[in-house]
Design a protein around this motif. Structure first.
Motif, PDB file in Angstrom:
ATOM      1  N   VAL A  54      17.083  38.399  56.403  1.00 14.89           N
ATOM      2  CA  VAL A  54      18.262  39.743  56.117  1.00 14.89           C
ATOM      3  C   VAL A  54      17.949  40.182  55.385  1.00 14.89           C
ATOM      4  O   VAL A  54      16.898  40.854  54.982  1.00 14.89           O
ATOM      5  N   GLY A  55      18.629  42.082  56.441  1.00 13.73           N
ATOM      6  CA  GLY A  55      17.851  43.117  55.579  1.00 13.73           C
ATOM      7  C   GLY A  55      19.021  43.718  54.889  1.00 13.73           C
ATOM      8  O   GLY A  55      20.025  43.034  55.181  1.00 13.73           O
ATOM      9  N   ASP A  56      18.576  45.046  55.027  1.00 14.86           N
ATOM     10  CA  ASP A  56      19.118  46.421  54.357  1.00 14.86           C
ATOM     11  C   ASP A  56      20.308  46.332  55.237  1.00 14.86           C
ATOM     12  O   ASP A  56      22.091  46.368  55.217  1.00 14.86           O
ATOM     13  N   VAL A  57      20.538  46.479  56.479  1.00 18.22           N
ATOM     14  CA  VAL A  57      20.998  46.383  57.165  1.00 18.22           C
ATOM     15  C   VAL A  57      22.602  45.573  57.632  1.00 18.22           C
ATOM     16  O   VAL A  57      23.863  45.619  57.731  1.00 18.22           O
ATOM     17  N   LEU A  58      22.101  44.163  57.362  1.00 14.07           N
ATOM     18  CA  LEU A  58      22.903  43.637  57.325  1.00 14.07           C
ATOM     19  C   LEU A  58      23.876  43.230  56.522  1.00 14.07           C
ATOM     20  O   LEU A  58      24.965  42.662  56.393  1.00 14.07           O
ATOM     21  N   THR A  59      23.438  43.734  55.051  1.00 12.90           N
ATOM     22  CA  THR A  59      23.820  43.282  54.296  1.00 12.90           C
ATOM     23  C   THR A  59      25.238  44.706  54.003  1.00 12.90           C
ATOM     24  O   THR A  59      26.133  43.918  53.231  1.00 12.90           O
ATOM     25  N   VAL A  60      24.814  45.690  54.208  1.00 12.38           N
ATOM     26  CA  VAL A  60      25.811  46.469  54.713  1.00 12.38           C
ATOM     27  C   VAL A  60      27.069  46.189  55.703  1.00 12.38           C
ATOM     28  O   VAL A  60      28.213  46.140  55.263  1.00 12.38           O
ATOM     29  N   ILE A  61      26.699  45.340  56.650  1.00  9.24           N
ATOM     30  CA  ILE A  61      27.726  44.654  57.388  1.00  9.24           C
ATOM     31  C   ILE A  61      28.832  43.652  56.188  1.00  9.24           C
ATOM     32  O   ILE A  61      29.480  43.887  57.226  1.00  9.24           O
ATOM     33  N   ARG A  62      27.309  43.065  56.258  1.00  5.03           N
ATOM     34  CA  ARG A  62      28.727  42.307  55.201  1.00  5.03           C
ATOM     35  C   ARG A  62      29.836  42.012  54.697  1.00  5.03           C
ATOM     36  O   ARG A  62      30.038  42.732  54.106  1.00  5.03           O
ATOM     37  N   VAL A  63      28.953  43.608  53.465  1.00  8.65           N
ATOM     38  CA  VAL A  63      30.067  44.469  52.792  1.00  8.65           C
ATOM     39  C   VAL A  63      31.188  44.535  52.747  1.00  8.65           C
ATOM     40  O   VAL A  63      32.337  44.565  53.138  1.00  8.65           O
ATOM     41  N   ILE A  64      31.520  45.330  54.690  1.00  7.07           N
ATOM     42  CA  ILE A  64      31.975  45.424  55.145  1.00  7.07           C
ATOM     43  C   ILE A  64      33.691  44.816  56.422  1.00  7.07           C
ATOM     44  O   ILE A  64      34.550  44.904  55.973  1.00  7.07           O
ATOM     45  N   PHE A  65      32.814  43.726  56.432  1.00 12.11           N
ATOM     46  CA  PHE A  65      33.490  42.880  56.476  1.00 12.11           C
ATOM     47  C   PHE A  65      33.761  41.891  55.795  1.00 12.11           C
ATOM     48  O   PHE A  65      35.215  41.224  55.958  1.00 12.11           O
ATOM     49  N   GLY A  66      33.781  42.003  54.522  1.00 15.04           N
ATOM     50  CA  GLY A  66      33.808  40.981  53.101  1.00 15.04           C
ATOM     51  C   GLY A  66      35.001  41.715  53.039  1.00 15.04           C
ATOM     52  O   GLY A  66      35.841  41.472  52.653  1.00 15.04           O
ATOM     53  N   SER A  67      34.595  43.306  52.329  1.00 14.75           N
ATOM     54  CA  SER A  67      35.798  43.935  51.844  1.00 14.75           C
ATOM     55  C   SER A  67      37.278  43.995  53.311  1.00 14.75           C
ATOM     56  O   SER A  67      38.081  43.852  52.415  1.00 14.75           O
ATOM     57  N   PHE A  68      36.675  43.973  54.342  1.00 10.00           N
ATOM     58  CA  PHE A  68      38.234  44.217  54.937  1.00 10.00           C
ATOM     59  C   PHE A  68      38.410  43.045  55.286  1.00 10.00           C
ATOM     60  O   PHE A  68      39.730  42.782  55.533  1.00 10.00           O
ATOM     61  N   MET A  69      38.548  42.047  54.509  1.00  8.37           N
ATOM     62  CA  MET A  69      38.863  39.586  54.722  1.00  8.37           C
ATOM     63  C   MET A  69      39.596  40.592  53.788  1.00  8.37           C
ATOM     64  O   MET A  69      40.925  39.538  53.510  1.00  8.37           O
ATOM     65  N   ALA A  70      39.269  41.341  52.553  1.00  7.04           N
ATOM     66  CA  ALA A  70      39.855  41.244  51.195  1.00  7.04           C
ATOM     67  C   ALA A  70      41.170  41.603  51.073  1.00  7.04           C
ATOM     68  O   ALA A  70      42.141  41.282  51.436  1.00  7.04           O
ATOM     69  N   VAL A  71      40.946  42.894  52.076  1.00 12.99           N
ATOM     70  CA  VAL A  71      42.039  44.102  52.033  1.00 12.99           C
ATOM     71  C   VAL A  71      42.949  43.236  53.293  1.00 12.99           C
ATOM     72  O   VAL A  71      44.625  43.617  53.085  1.00 12.99           O
ATOM     73  N   ALA A  72      42.482  43.088  53.633  1.00 12.93           N
ATOM     74  CA  ALA A  72      43.601  42.300  55.176  1.00 12.93           C
ATOM     75  C   ALA A  72      44.625  41.097  54.858  1.00 12.93           C
ATOM     76  O   ALA A  72      45.833  41.477  55.272  1.00 12.93           O
TER      77      ALA A  72
END
Length: 224
Positions: free
Chosen positions: A116-134
């Motif tokens: 796990v690196g910085d890029v995957l961390t950002v991507i996880r934040v994007i998808f996790g936030s999208f799920m909550a907003v959806a």
């Protein structure tokens, strides 16, 4: 004669979804047992022992959301007047939000896991936030009785939640062929799983929209 095969067919999708979620659900059960039994602390699990509440909340939320949510795809249980659909929704909204928000907490505050690196961390934040907003948008839509938008947003949220199942399949296949993934490969494979799930979700949403449109036109012709 045809009603029994049709009745069986409507259970194929939820059965497949439950099967897809089996790997992360079982992994969550193993992690829970590990934390409850006070297993040996290693480099791989130290972050969970140091702060167990977020991971336990995430496991409970994801398990409820993925398993109960699978049965929302049964046509006979999904009607607007279905008591099951409404009752399940009261479980799915809070469990989905718990899963998304606890996942975001772990992503932001736990030390990085393997590959796990910085890029995957950002991507996880994007998808996790999208799920909550959806989920919130889906709840807002049903309150204003926009059932098409409600269904679309809830399907998108569920697709993101099921990313763990797709990731288990995709990364498992990669490991059989090429061994453990590097940080870059892990990032690409996990992102691919989420994008594939969302692509399937959008196809389902568009298909149901076209079917609803055809039904509305047929009803109009009958009435005119």
């Amino acid at each position: 004669m045809t009603t029994q095969p049709l009745a069986r067919r409507q259970w194929r999708v939820p059965a497949a979804l439950v099967l897809l979620s089996a790997v992360p659900v079982v992994a969550g059960m193993v992690r829970t047992a590990e934390l409850a039994s006070g297993a040996e602390i290693t480099e791989a699990n130290a972050r969970f022992f140091a702060s167990p509440v977020p991971v336990l909340l995430h496991i409970a939320g994801v398990t409820l959301y993925c398993v109960v949510g699978a049965f929302q795809f049964v046509p006979g249980l999904r009607g607007r007047r279905s008591a099951w659909h409404r009752r399940a929704g009261r479980v799915l909204v809070p469990s989905g939000l718990v899963a998304a928000l606890s996942g975001l907490w772990m992503t932001l505050f736990y030390p990085y896991g393997p590959a796990v690196g910085d890029v995957l961390t950002v991507i996880r934040v994007i998808f996790g936030s999208f799920m909550a907003v959806a989920i919130v948008l889906g709840l807002t839509a049903v309150r204003r009785r926009d059932f098409a938008a409600h269904r679309a947003w809830m399907i998108r949220a569920y697709a993101v939640a099921m990313g763990a199942g797709s990731q288990a399949v995709i990364i498992g296949g990669w490991m059989i062929v090429a061994g453990p993934p590097t940080v870059l490969a892990n990032t690409l494979l996990m992102t691919l799983a989420w994008l594939l799930n969302l692509a399937v979700a959008e196809r389902i949403i568009r298909g149901s929209g076209r079917a609803a449109g055809r039904a509305a036109r047929a009803d109009h012709l009958v009435r005119s």
